[in-house]
Motif scaffolding. Structure first.
Motif, PDB file in Angstrom:
ATOM      1  N   ARG A 143       0.996  10.176   1.390  1.00 52.68           N
ATOM      2  CA  ARG A 143       1.923  11.190   1.912  1.00 52.68           C
ATOM      3  C   ARG A 143       3.238  11.228   1.134  1.00 52.68           C
ATOM      4  O   ARG A 143       4.139  11.971   1.454  1.00 52.68           O
ATOM      5  N   GLY A 144       3.365  10.398   0.110  1.00 49.24           N
ATOM      6  CA  GLY A 144       4.638  10.296  -0.605  1.00 49.24           C
ATOM      7  C   GLY A 144       4.819  11.375  -1.665  1.00 49.24           C
ATOM      8  O   GLY A 144       3.973  12.255  -1.826  1.00 49.24           O
ATOM      9  N   PRO A 145       5.942  11.315  -2.403  1.00 44.09           N
ATOM     10  CA  PRO A 145       6.190  12.269  -3.484  1.00 44.09           C
ATOM     11  C   PRO A 145       5.100  12.180  -4.549  1.00 44.09           C
ATOM     12  O   PRO A 145       4.588  11.095  -4.816  1.00 44.09           O
ATOM     13  N   LEU A 146       4.751  13.322  -5.124  1.00 40.16           N
ATOM     14  CA  LEU A 146       3.713  13.354  -6.142  1.00 40.16           C
ATOM     15  C   LEU A 146       4.329  13.253  -7.532  1.00 40.16           C
ATOM     16  O   LEU A 146       5.341  13.885  -7.805  1.00 40.16           O
ATOM     17  N   GLY A 147       3.696  12.462  -8.390  1.00 41.53           N
ATOM     18  CA  GLY A 147       4.118  12.417  -9.793  1.00 41.53           C
ATOM     19  C   GLY A 147       3.724  13.709 -10.492  1.00 41.53           C
ATOM     20  O   GLY A 147       3.623  14.758  -9.853  1.00 41.53           O
ATOM     21  N   ASP A 148       3.476  13.604 -11.775  1.00 34.55           N
ATOM     22  CA  ASP A 148       3.095  14.758 -12.599  1.00 34.55           C
ATOM     23  C   ASP A 148       1.914  15.517 -11.975  1.00 34.55           C
ATOM     24  O   ASP A 148       0.783  15.045 -11.966  1.00 34.55           O
ATOM     25  N   LEU A 149       2.207  16.723 -11.458  1.00 32.43           N
ATOM     26  CA  LEU A 149       1.171  17.470 -10.739  1.00 32.43           C
ATOM     27  C   LEU A 149       0.085  17.997 -11.669  1.00 32.43           C
ATOM     28  O   LEU A 149      -1.095  18.027 -11.306  1.00 32.43           O
ATOM     29  N   VAL A 150       0.480  18.373 -12.885  1.00 27.95           N
ATOM     30  CA  VAL A 150      -0.534  18.842 -13.832  1.00 27.95           C
ATOM     31  C   VAL A 150      -1.521  17.703 -14.110  1.00 27.95           C
ATOM     32  O   VAL A 150      -2.737  17.903 -14.117  1.00 27.95           O
ATOM     33  N   LEU A 229       3.088  19.612  -1.554  1.00 23.19           N
ATOM     34  CA  LEU A 229       4.120  18.974  -2.375  1.00 23.19           C
ATOM     35  C   LEU A 229       5.042  18.087  -1.550  1.00 23.19           C
ATOM     36  O   LEU A 229       5.454  17.025  -2.005  1.00 23.19           O
ATOM     37  N   ALA A 230       5.379  18.564  -0.350  1.00 24.13           N
ATOM     38  CA  ALA A 230       6.380  17.860   0.450  1.00 24.13           C
ATOM     39  C   ALA A 230       5.973  17.913   1.917  1.00 24.13           C
ATOM     40  O   ALA A 230       6.437  18.782   2.658  1.00 24.13           O
ATOM     41  N   PRO A 231       5.106  16.987   2.355  1.00 27.10           N
ATOM     42  CA  PRO A 231       4.610  17.022   3.739  1.00 27.10           C
ATOM     43  C   PRO A 231       5.757  17.071   4.749  1.00 27.10           C
ATOM     44  O   PRO A 231       6.728  16.303   4.629  1.00 27.10           O
ATOM     45  N   GLY A 232       5.643  17.986   5.706  1.00 22.41           N
ATOM     46  CA  GLY A 232       6.715  18.204   6.670  1.00 22.41           C
ATOM     47  C   GLY A 232       7.174  16.935   7.367  1.00 22.41           C
ATOM     48  O   GLY A 232       8.376  16.713   7.544  1.00 22.41           O
ATOM     49  N   SER A 233       6.211  16.073   7.743  1.00 21.03           N
ATOM     50  CA  SER A 233       6.573  14.852   8.470  1.00 21.03           C
ATOM     51  C   SER A 233       7.511  13.984   7.635  1.00 21.03           C
ATOM     52  O   SER A 233       8.466  13.396   8.151  1.00 21.03           O
ATOM     53  N   GLU A 234       7.257  13.921   6.340  1.00 16.88           N
ATOM     54  CA  GLU A 234       8.080  13.072   5.453  1.00 16.88           C
ATOM     55  C   GLU A 234       9.453  13.696   5.224  1.00 16.88           C
ATOM     56  O   GLU A 234      10.470  13.001   5.246  1.00 16.88           O
ATOM     57  N   ILE A 235       9.456  15.005   4.983  1.00 19.81           N
ATOM     58  CA  ILE A 235      10.729  15.689   4.733  1.00 19.81           C
ATOM     59  C   ILE A 235      11.624  15.585   5.970  1.00 19.81           C
ATOM     60  O   ILE A 235      12.822  15.334   5.866  1.00 19.81           O
ATOM     61  N   GLU A 238      13.192  12.210   6.008  1.00 18.98           N
ATOM     62  CA  GLU A 238      14.145  11.916   4.935  1.00 18.98           C
ATOM     63  C   GLU A 238      15.308  12.889   4.878  1.00 18.98           C
ATOM     64  O   GLU A 238      16.192  12.752   4.025  1.00 18.98           O
ATOM     65  N   TRP A 239      15.323  13.879   5.753  1.00 23.35           N
ATOM     66  CA  TRP A 239      16.370  14.899   5.668  1.00 23.35           C
ATOM     67  C   TRP A 239      17.753  14.268   5.842  1.00 23.35           C
ATOM     68  O   TRP A 239      17.972  13.523   6.779  1.00 23.35           O
ATOM     69  N   LEU A 251      17.081  14.692  -2.877  1.00 30.26           N
ATOM     70  CA  LEU A 251      15.788  14.908  -2.212  1.00 30.26           C
ATOM     71  C   LEU A 251      14.900  15.830  -3.055  1.00 30.26           C
ATOM     72  O   LEU A 251      13.689  15.609  -3.192  1.00 30.26           O
ATOM     73  N   LYS A 252      15.523  16.838  -3.610  1.00 29.11           N
ATOM     74  CA  LYS A 252      14.813  17.765  -4.493  1.00 29.11           C
ATOM     75  C   LYS A 252      14.184  17.013  -5.659  1.00 29.11           C
ATOM     76  O   LYS A 252      13.019  17.201  -5.994  1.00 29.11           O
ATOM     77  N   ARG A 253      14.976  16.151  -6.284  1.00 23.45           N
ATOM     78  CA  ARG A 253      14.538  15.377  -7.430  1.00 23.45           C
ATOM     79  C   ARG A 253      13.364  14.462  -7.040  1.00 23.45           C
ATOM     80  O   ARG A 253      12.367  14.356  -7.731  1.00 23.45           O
ATOM     81  N   ARG A 254      13.549  13.807  -5.881  1.00 21.50           N
ATOM     82  CA  ARG A 254      12.556  12.836  -5.429  1.00 21.50           C
ATOM     83  C   ARG A 254      11.195  13.499  -5.181  1.00 21.50           C
ATOM     84  O   ARG A 254      10.163  12.957  -5.539  1.00 21.50           O
TER      85      ARG A 254
END
Ligand SMILES: [Zn+2]
Length: 342
Positions: A143-150, A229-235, A238-239, A251-254
């Protein structure tokens, strides 16, 4: 099953469209009737070798392109936002280019497989958000931030290419033909900040939809992309308590999503009220940040195909041989598949 004549006809049609030619134009250039060309394209008529030679010349491919056609170049069913101003011919051209890419890569690398599977929205049993979480699970992304999506998509067997799509005014298009792997073309003009969301949106189309997308499907693909990209529960967790721009930029960067997508997430998860969301939107547009965001995301580039081709070359294959398997002249092969875009 497509017959050899059908497969050859499909390749011919795709090449013709990708060069922006009508049947009438190509037929008259090679001295046959439009009716004959039409039959050849549907696999119901044959041409003599001399005419094939002329056809190949007009389409800028070696004659051998038509000799060993192994797979179908059936027109790609692409998902894209309908743009009223985009001429149908331009859309057809891109669809043809997409089916050619699929065929070329298949004849070059052999059958490819994907770990993605299709998901059913039908009946409303699953929401796009649930499907986004399912796809994360299938790809082992947690559920965490994704690295290189491509890289993530390429790892799942998706064929990703950067492509000139500004002519049809779309950021990206995707296609997932039944027996093939999903293909995503990302517009060369798309800014890095928007690219990840665009990719996730196309992934959503690929796994959830079938055929051309209307307004409803577009909203579904957006909902999928946001949650993927950014699961609601996590955002929500972390808000930042102070709602400051600096904290939002972190947060955007992360999470690797744009500020505009992030404040949208803030609203969707109840961290921003409707009014706060509107204030942020106004702030982003009056400061020009919606066009040029601070703290920009780094560009992600496809590498899987170029790496596979380089490996062939290292193993002793020549560019000529590889180009020929891809039904192309070496120069075009090089320009299309070996030159890195930055
Ligand atoms: Zn779309």
């Amino acid at each position: 099953m497509t017959s050899k004549a059908e497969a050859r006809g499909e390749l011919l049609a795709a090449l013709r469209l990708s060069r922006g030619l009508t049947q009438v134009e190509l037929a008259s250039a090679v001295g046959i009737s439009q009716a004959t060309l039409s039959k050849v394209e549907s696999g119901e008529a044959r041409l003599d070798l001399e005419t094939w030679r002329n056809v190949a010349e007009e389409l800028l491919v070696p004659l051998s392109a038509f000799r060993a056609v192994q797979s179908s170049a059936a027109p790609a069913r692409i998902f894209h936002r309908k743009q009223r101003t985009t001429p149908k011919s331009a859309v057809n051209k891109v669809a043809a280019e997409m089916s050619l890419v699929r065929l070329r890569v298949r004849d070059l690398l052999g059958d490819q497989t994907t770990t993605l599977r299709r998901h059913d929205l039908e009946g409303g049993f699953n929401t796009p958000q649930e499907i986004a979480r399912d796809v994360r699970d299938e790809l082992g992304l947690g559920r965490g931030p994704l690295g290189d999506l491509v890289a993530i998509l390429e790892g799942a067997g998706v064929l990703v290419l950067r492509w000139p799509l500004d002519t049809i005014q779309v950021d990206a298009i995707a296609s997932w033909q039944d027996d093939s792997v999903p293909v995503i073309l990302i517009g060369e003009h798309v800014p890095a900040d928007r690219q990840r969301f665009t990719m996730a949106h196309e992934l959503g189309h690929a796994v959830m939809h079938d055929g051309e997308a209307g307004k409803e499907q577009e909203a579904e693909a957006d909902a999928f992309a946001a949650e993927f990209l950014a699961p609601g529960s996590e955002i929500a967790k972390e808000w930042p308590a102070d709602d400051s721009l600096d904290a939002l930029l972190l947060l955007k960067r992360r999470w690797g999503i744009s500020l505009s997508a992030l404040i949208r997430r803030g609203k969707d998860t109840g961290r921003l009220t409707e009014q706060e969301y509107r204030q942020w939107s106004i702030q982003l547009s009056t400061t020009g940040m919606h066009r040029r965001e601070p703290n920009p995301t780094e560009r992600e580039n496809p590498t899987a195909l170029i790496t596979a081709i380089r490996n062939f070359l290292d193993e002793g294959a020549s560019v000529e041989e590889l180009a020929s398997s891809a039904h192309m002249y070496p120069r075009e092969f090089q320009l299309t598949f070996l030159e890195e875009t930055s």
